[in-house]
Design a protein around this motif. Structure first.
Motif, PDB file in Angstrom:
ATOM      1  N   PRO A 167       0.842  -1.194   0.000  1.00 38.75           N
ATOM      2  CA  PRO A 167       0.000   0.000   0.000  1.00 38.75           C
ATOM      3  C   PRO A 167       0.881   1.248   0.000  1.00 38.75           C
ATOM      4  O   PRO A 167       1.981   1.243   0.552  1.00 38.75           O
ATOM      5  N   ILE A 168       0.414   2.298  -0.649  1.00 34.51           N
ATOM      6  CA  ILE A 168       1.152   3.555  -0.640  1.00 34.51           C
ATOM      7  C   ILE A 168       0.731   4.321   0.612  1.00 34.51           C
ATOM      8  O   ILE A 168      -0.441   4.678   0.755  1.00 34.51           O
ATOM      9  N   PRO A 169       1.686   4.564   1.519  1.00 35.93           N
ATOM     10  CA  PRO A 169       1.332   5.235   2.772  1.00 35.93           C
ATOM     11  C   PRO A 169       1.137   6.737   2.587  1.00 35.93           C
ATOM     12  O   PRO A 169       1.565   7.316   1.583  1.00 35.93           O
ATOM     13  N   SER A 170       0.525   7.347   3.574  1.00 38.59           N
ATOM     14  CA  SER A 170       0.433   8.811   3.564  1.00 38.59           C
ATOM     15  C   SER A 170       1.850   9.376   3.654  1.00 38.59           C
ATOM     16  O   SER A 170       2.791   8.677   4.055  1.00 38.59           O
ATOM     17  N   ASP A 171       2.012  10.624   3.278  1.00 39.84           N
ATOM     18  CA  ASP A 171       3.341  11.243   3.273  1.00 39.84           C
ATOM     19  C   ASP A 171       4.047  11.109   4.620  1.00 39.84           C
ATOM     20  O   ASP A 171       5.252  10.856   4.671  1.00 39.84           O
ATOM     21  N   SER A 172       3.327  11.244   5.711  1.00 37.21           N
ATOM     22  CA  SER A 172       3.951  11.195   7.047  1.00 37.21           C
ATOM     23  C   SER A 172       4.304   9.781   7.501  1.00 37.21           C
ATOM     24  O   SER A 172       4.973   9.611   8.514  1.00 37.21           O
ATOM     25  N   LYS A 173       3.873   8.763   6.760  1.00 41.99           N
ATOM     26  CA  LYS A 173       4.145   7.366   7.132  1.00 41.99           C
ATOM     27  C   LYS A 173       5.104   6.674   6.162  1.00 41.99           C
ATOM     28  O   LYS A 173       5.194   5.451   6.145  1.00 41.99           O
ATOM     29  N   ARG A 174       5.810   7.450   5.350  1.00 40.15           N
ATOM     30  CA  ARG A 174       6.799   6.871   4.436  1.00 40.15           C
ATOM     31  C   ARG A 174       8.074   6.574   5.211  1.00 40.15           C
ATOM     32  O   ARG A 174       8.691   7.471   5.795  1.00 40.15           O
ATOM     33  N   VAL A 175       8.466   5.324   5.219  1.00 39.87           N
ATOM     34  CA  VAL A 175       9.606   4.877   6.021  1.00 39.87           C
ATOM     35  C   VAL A 175      10.919   5.277   5.351  1.00 39.87           C
ATOM     36  O   VAL A 175      11.146   5.004   4.183  1.00 39.87           O
ATOM     37  N   SER A 176      11.791   5.911   6.143  1.00 36.62           N
ATOM     38  CA  SER A 176      13.120   6.270   5.650  1.00 36.62           C
ATOM     39  C   SER A 176      14.194   5.345   6.214  1.00 36.62           C
ATOM     40  O   SER A 176      15.222   5.113   5.575  1.00 36.62           O
ATOM     41  N   LYS A 177      13.949   4.800   7.420  1.00 39.37           N
ATOM     42  CA  LYS A 177      14.960   3.961   8.077  1.00 39.37           C
ATOM     43  C   LYS A 177      14.276   2.938   8.979  1.00 39.37           C
ATOM     44  O   LYS A 177      13.260   3.234   9.598  1.00 39.37           O
ATOM     45  N   LEU A 178      14.871   1.756   9.026  1.00 33.57           N
ATOM     46  CA  LEU A 178      14.309   0.648   9.789  1.00 33.57           C
ATOM     47  C   LEU A 178      15.444  -0.079  10.504  1.00 33.57           C
ATOM     48  O   LEU A 178      16.514  -0.286   9.929  1.00 33.57           O
ATOM     49  N   ASP A 185      10.003  -8.063  14.789  1.00 31.14           N
ATOM     50  CA  ASP A 185      11.444  -7.977  15.008  1.00 31.14           C
ATOM     51  C   ASP A 185      11.994  -6.561  14.830  1.00 31.14           C
ATOM     52  O   ASP A 185      13.196  -6.335  14.981  1.00 31.14           O
ATOM     53  N   VAL A 186      11.126  -5.621  14.496  1.00 31.47           N
ATOM     54  CA  VAL A 186      11.541  -4.237  14.258  1.00 31.47           C
ATOM     55  C   VAL A 186      11.615  -3.492  15.590  1.00 31.47           C
ATOM     56  O   VAL A 186      10.677  -3.504  16.377  1.00 31.47           O
ATOM     57  N   SER A 187      12.762  -2.831  15.821  1.00 29.93           N
ATOM     58  CA  SER A 187      12.938  -2.077  17.062  1.00 29.93           C
ATOM     59  C   SER A 187      12.844  -0.568  16.861  1.00 29.93           C
ATOM     60  O   SER A 187      12.651   0.179  17.819  1.00 29.93           O
ATOM     61  N   LYS A 188      12.986  -0.109  15.604  1.00 27.48           N
ATOM     62  CA  LYS A 188      12.929   1.331  15.360  1.00 27.48           C
ATOM     63  C   LYS A 188      12.499   1.598  13.924  1.00 27.48           C
ATOM     64  O   LYS A 188      12.956   0.938  12.997  1.00 27.48           O
ATOM     65  N   VAL A 189      11.626   2.572  13.774  1.00 29.25           N
ATOM     66  CA  VAL A 189      11.183   3.020  12.446  1.00 29.25           C
ATOM     67  C   VAL A 189      11.299   4.538  12.421  1.00 29.25           C
ATOM     68  O   VAL A 189      10.848   5.217  13.333  1.00 29.25           O
ATOM     69  N   GLU A 190      11.927   5.052  11.361  1.00 31.10           N
ATOM     70  CA  GLU A 190      11.991   6.495  11.151  1.00 31.10           C
ATOM     71  C   GLU A 190      11.253   6.811   9.861  1.00 31.10           C
ATOM     72  O   GLU A 190      11.296   6.027   8.911  1.00 31.10           O
ATOM     73  N   PHE A 191      10.602   7.956   9.844  1.00 28.64           N
ATOM     74  CA  PHE A 191       9.817   8.348   8.689  1.00 28.64           C
ATOM     75  C   PHE A 191      10.400   9.596   8.033  1.00 28.64           C
ATOM     76  O   PHE A 191      11.056  10.412   8.699  1.00 28.64           O
ATOM     77  N   PHE A 192      10.144   9.753   6.732  1.00 28.68           N
ATOM     78  CA  PHE A 192      10.506  10.985   6.045  1.00 28.68           C
ATOM     79  C   PHE A 192       9.660  12.124   6.607  1.00 28.68           C
ATOM     80  O   PHE A 192       8.550  11.896   7.090  1.00 28.68           O
ATOM     81  N   LYS A 193      10.164  13.320   6.505  1.00 27.44           N
ATOM     82  CA  LYS A 193       9.420  14.498   6.966  1.00 27.44           C
ATOM     83  C   LYS A 193       8.773  15.211   5.806  1.00 27.44           C
ATOM     84  O   LYS A 193       9.128  15.107   4.705  1.00 27.44           O
TER      85      LYS A 193
END
Length: 105
Positions: free
Chosen positions: A28-39, A97-105
């Motif tokens: 699915p294409i996420p909203s702009d604030s939910k686009r993952v930049s780092k995992l 198993d994911v400990s951290k998710v960062e999103f684009f701004k």
């Protein structure tokens, strides 16, 4: 960090490539604030870091930069040119198993 797709010449092209990758891997294409930049996740006992624009962890033997990361229910799909875009399946990270998710701004 602002949204981008490596090698895209501008935002319009980045949006187009991102949408095409999502369609190709059935994400699915996420909203702009939910686009993952780092995992950050644990894979077979190894802490892995995947970040758009950087190489995936060596354990995956995918020597090309990450183009996009998508959350797909119980997994994240980490896409490189060959893993998820052109040839093979994307790199998968189980959500549990994911400990951290960062999103684009």
């Amino acid at each position: 960090m602002d949204f981008f797709v490596p090698s895209a010449k501008n935002l319009e092209q980045a949006e187009s490539v991102y949408s095409s990758i999502a369609a190709h891997v059935s994400a699915p294409i996420p909203s702009d604030s939910k686009r993952v930049s780092k995992l950050v996740w644990l894979h077979e006992g190894t802490v892995c870091i995947g970040e758009v624009g950087k190489l995936p962890p060596d354990i995956f033997r995918a020597p090309e930069e990450i183009l996009a990361i998508f959350e797909c229910g119980d997994v994240y799909k980490i896409c490189t040119q060959n893993r998820g875009v052109i040839n093979f399946d994307p790199i998968l990270a189980n959500t549990k198993d994911v400990s951290k998710v960062e999103f684009f701004k």
